[in-house]
Design a protein around this motif. Structure first.
Motif, PDB file in Angstrom:
ATOM      1  N   MET A   1       0.832  -1.181   0.000  1.00  0.00           N
ATOM      2  CA  MET A   1       0.000   0.000   0.000  1.00  0.00           C
ATOM      3  C   MET A   1       0.884   1.253   0.000  1.00  0.00           C
ATOM      4  N   LEU A   2       0.531   2.202  -0.834  1.00  0.00           N
ATOM      5  CA  LEU A   2       1.321   3.433  -0.934  1.00  0.00           C
ATOM      6  C   LEU A   2       1.389   4.195   0.380  1.00  0.00           C
ATOM      7  N   HIS A   3       0.364   4.093   1.196  1.00  0.00           N
ATOM      8  CA  HIS A   3       0.351   4.837   2.455  1.00  0.00           C
ATOM      9  C   HIS A   3       1.319   4.263   3.485  1.00  0.00           C
ATOM     10  N   GLU A   4       1.956   3.161   3.162  1.00  0.00           N
ATOM     11  CA  GLU A   4       2.965   2.580   4.043  1.00  0.00           C
ATOM     12  C   GLU A   4       4.369   3.067   3.701  1.00  0.00           C
ATOM     13  N   TYR A   5       4.453   4.023   2.772  1.00  0.00           N
ATOM     14  CA  TYR A   5       5.741   4.558   2.321  1.00  0.00           C
ATOM     15  C   TYR A   5       5.769   6.069   2.434  1.00  0.00           C
ATOM     16  N   ALA A   6       6.973   6.591   2.631  1.00  0.00           N
ATOM     17  CA  ALA A   6       7.212   8.019   2.438  1.00  0.00           C
ATOM     18  C   ALA A   6       7.515   8.168   0.955  1.00  0.00           C
ATOM     19  N   ASN A   7       6.759   8.997   0.267  1.00  0.00           N
ATOM     20  CA  ASN A   7       6.891   9.156  -1.181  1.00  0.00           C
ATOM     21  C   ASN A   7       7.758  10.370  -1.471  1.00  0.00           C
ATOM     22  N   VAL A  32      17.132  15.288   0.113  1.00  0.00           N
ATOM     23  CA  VAL A  32      17.359  14.006   0.778  1.00  0.00           C
ATOM     24  C   VAL A  32      18.584  13.336   0.153  1.00  0.00           C
ATOM     25  N   SER A  33      19.418  12.758   0.982  1.00  0.00           N
ATOM     26  CA  SER A  33      20.629  12.081   0.529  1.00  0.00           C
ATOM     27  C   SER A  33      20.304  10.915  -0.405  1.00  0.00           C
ATOM     28  N   ALA A  34      21.104  10.753  -1.433  1.00  0.00           N
ATOM     29  CA  ALA A  34      20.939   9.621  -2.347  1.00  0.00           C
ATOM     30  C   ALA A  34      21.164   8.291  -1.634  1.00  0.00           C
ATOM     31  N   SER A  35      21.827   8.320  -0.494  1.00  0.00           N
ATOM     32  CA  SER A  35      22.033   7.068   0.253  1.00  0.00           C
ATOM     33  C   SER A  35      20.719   6.508   0.806  1.00  0.00           C
ATOM     34  N   VAL A  42      13.394  -0.156  -0.288  1.00  0.00           N
ATOM     35  CA  VAL A  42      13.066   1.065  -1.022  1.00  0.00           C
ATOM     36  C   VAL A  42      12.687   0.669  -2.443  1.00  0.00           C
ATOM     37  N   ILE A  43      11.666   1.335  -2.976  1.00  0.00           N
ATOM     38  CA  ILE A  43      11.136   1.043  -4.309  1.00  0.00           C
ATOM     39  C   ILE A  43      11.251   2.287  -5.182  1.00  0.00           C
ATOM     40  N   ILE A  44      11.529   2.090  -6.467  1.00  0.00           N
ATOM     41  CA  ILE A  44      11.585   3.173  -7.457  1.00  0.00           C
ATOM     42  C   ILE A  44      10.373   3.016  -8.376  1.00  0.00           C
ATOM     43  N   THR A  45       9.764   4.140  -8.755  1.00  0.00           N
ATOM     44  CA  THR A  45       8.694   4.114  -9.749  1.00  0.00           C
ATOM     45  C   THR A  45       9.128   4.903 -10.979  1.00  0.00           C
ATOM     46  N   LEU A  96      10.113   5.380  -3.106  1.00  0.00           N
ATOM     47  CA  LEU A  96       9.206   5.023  -2.014  1.00  0.00           C
ATOM     48  C   LEU A  96      10.016   4.399  -0.884  1.00  0.00           C
ATOM     49  N   VAL A  97       9.997   5.065   0.258  1.00  0.00           N
ATOM     50  CA  VAL A  97      10.777   4.636   1.419  1.00  0.00           C
ATOM     51  C   VAL A  97       9.817   4.040   2.442  1.00  0.00           C
ATOM     52  N   PRO A  98      10.053   2.803   2.865  1.00  0.00           N
ATOM     53  CA  PRO A  98       9.135   2.194   3.837  1.00  0.00           C
ATOM     54  C   PRO A  98       8.997   3.040   5.107  1.00  0.00           C
ATOM     55  N   ASP A  99       7.771   3.260   5.500  1.00  0.00           N
ATOM     56  CA  ASP A  99       7.403   3.914   6.759  1.00  0.00           C
ATOM     57  C   ASP A  99       7.685   5.416   6.808  1.00  0.00           C
ATOM     58  N   TYR A 100       8.942   5.812   6.847  1.00  0.00           N
ATOM     59  CA  TYR A 100       9.292   7.225   6.995  1.00  0.00           C
ATOM     60  C   TYR A 100      10.737   7.450   6.551  1.00  0.00           C
ATOM     61  N   VAL A 101      11.094   8.711   6.384  1.00  0.00           N
ATOM     62  CA  VAL A 101      12.471   9.066   6.054  1.00  0.00           C
ATOM     63  C   VAL A 101      13.188   9.406   7.359  1.00  0.00           C
ATOM     64  N   PRO A 102      14.157   8.605   7.760  1.00  0.00           N
ATOM     65  CA  PRO A 102      14.898   8.935   8.969  1.00  0.00           C
ATOM     66  C   PRO A 102      15.562  10.317   8.836  1.00  0.00           C
ATOM     67  N   PRO A 103      15.513  11.128   9.873  1.00  0.00           N
ATOM     68  CA  PRO A 103      16.036  12.499   9.791  1.00  0.00           C
ATOM     69  C   PRO A 103      17.485  12.609   9.324  1.00  0.00           C
ATOM     70  N   ARG A 104      18.297  11.594   9.584  1.00  0.00           N
ATOM     71  CA  ARG A 104      19.717  11.678   9.190  1.00  0.00           C
ATOM     72  C   ARG A 104      19.900  11.773   7.669  1.00  0.00           C
ATOM     73  N   TYR A 105      18.869  11.430   6.887  1.00  0.00           N
ATOM     74  CA  TYR A 105      18.950  11.499   5.425  1.00  0.00           C
ATOM     75  C   TYR A 105      18.564  12.879   4.883  1.00  0.00           C
TER      76      TYR A 105
END
Length: 138
Positions: A1-7, A32-35, A42-45, A96-105
């Motif tokens: 589900m898309l809502h499970e990712y940070a887009n 956001v860092s490319a790392s 992580v998924i790419i569209t 698409l990043v699962p859940d959230y983007v950690p602040p360090r990125y």
């Protein structure tokens, strides 16, 4: 589900940001860092993740499905309406990043003007801000 990712848009100067250009002085675009691509699952569209004809591939190899010329094109308008819809969706290719983007990125932010930079400093005083009116269609 898309809502499970940070887009995250690969190219932020896209139709969605254009729709928000009237409030450009109230928003920012996070850098956001490319790392981020190294995070597990992580998924790419190749276009907007909610579009009907989108392709999904795991990162980082999924970057190969992105049409970089169309994603980073200055404009997505065409005389042919179907081509315009297709290109508009491609301008919104995503990570698409699962859940959230950690602040360090989060490395910084782009803002459209001095007012938006000042507003950003009130909520994130240590976040580097780069002034880029073009990004915000200004």
């Amino acid at each position: 589900m898309l809502h499970e990712y940070a887009n995250l848009y690969i190219c932020p100067r896209n139709p969605m940001l254009l729709k928000k250009s009237d409030i450009h002085d109230q928003i920012c675009v996070l850098r956001v860092s490319a790392s981020i691509l190294d995070i597990r699952n992580v998924i790419i569209t190749d276009s907007n993740a909610a579009s009907k004809y989108v392709s999904f591939k795991p990162a980082p190899d999924g970057l190969a499905i992105v049409d970089w010329g169309r994603t980073f094109a200055e404009w997505w308008t065409h005389n042919d309406q179907i081509e315009q819809w297709r290109h508009s969706a491609q301008k919104c290719a995503e990570v698409l990043v699962p859940d959230y983007v950690p602040p360090r990125y989060i490395e910084g932010a782009y803002v459209s003007c001095a007012r938006s930079r000042d507003l950003l400093r009130t909520v994130a005083p240590n976040l580097p801000a780069t002034l880029d009116p073009y990004l915000f269609f200004q």
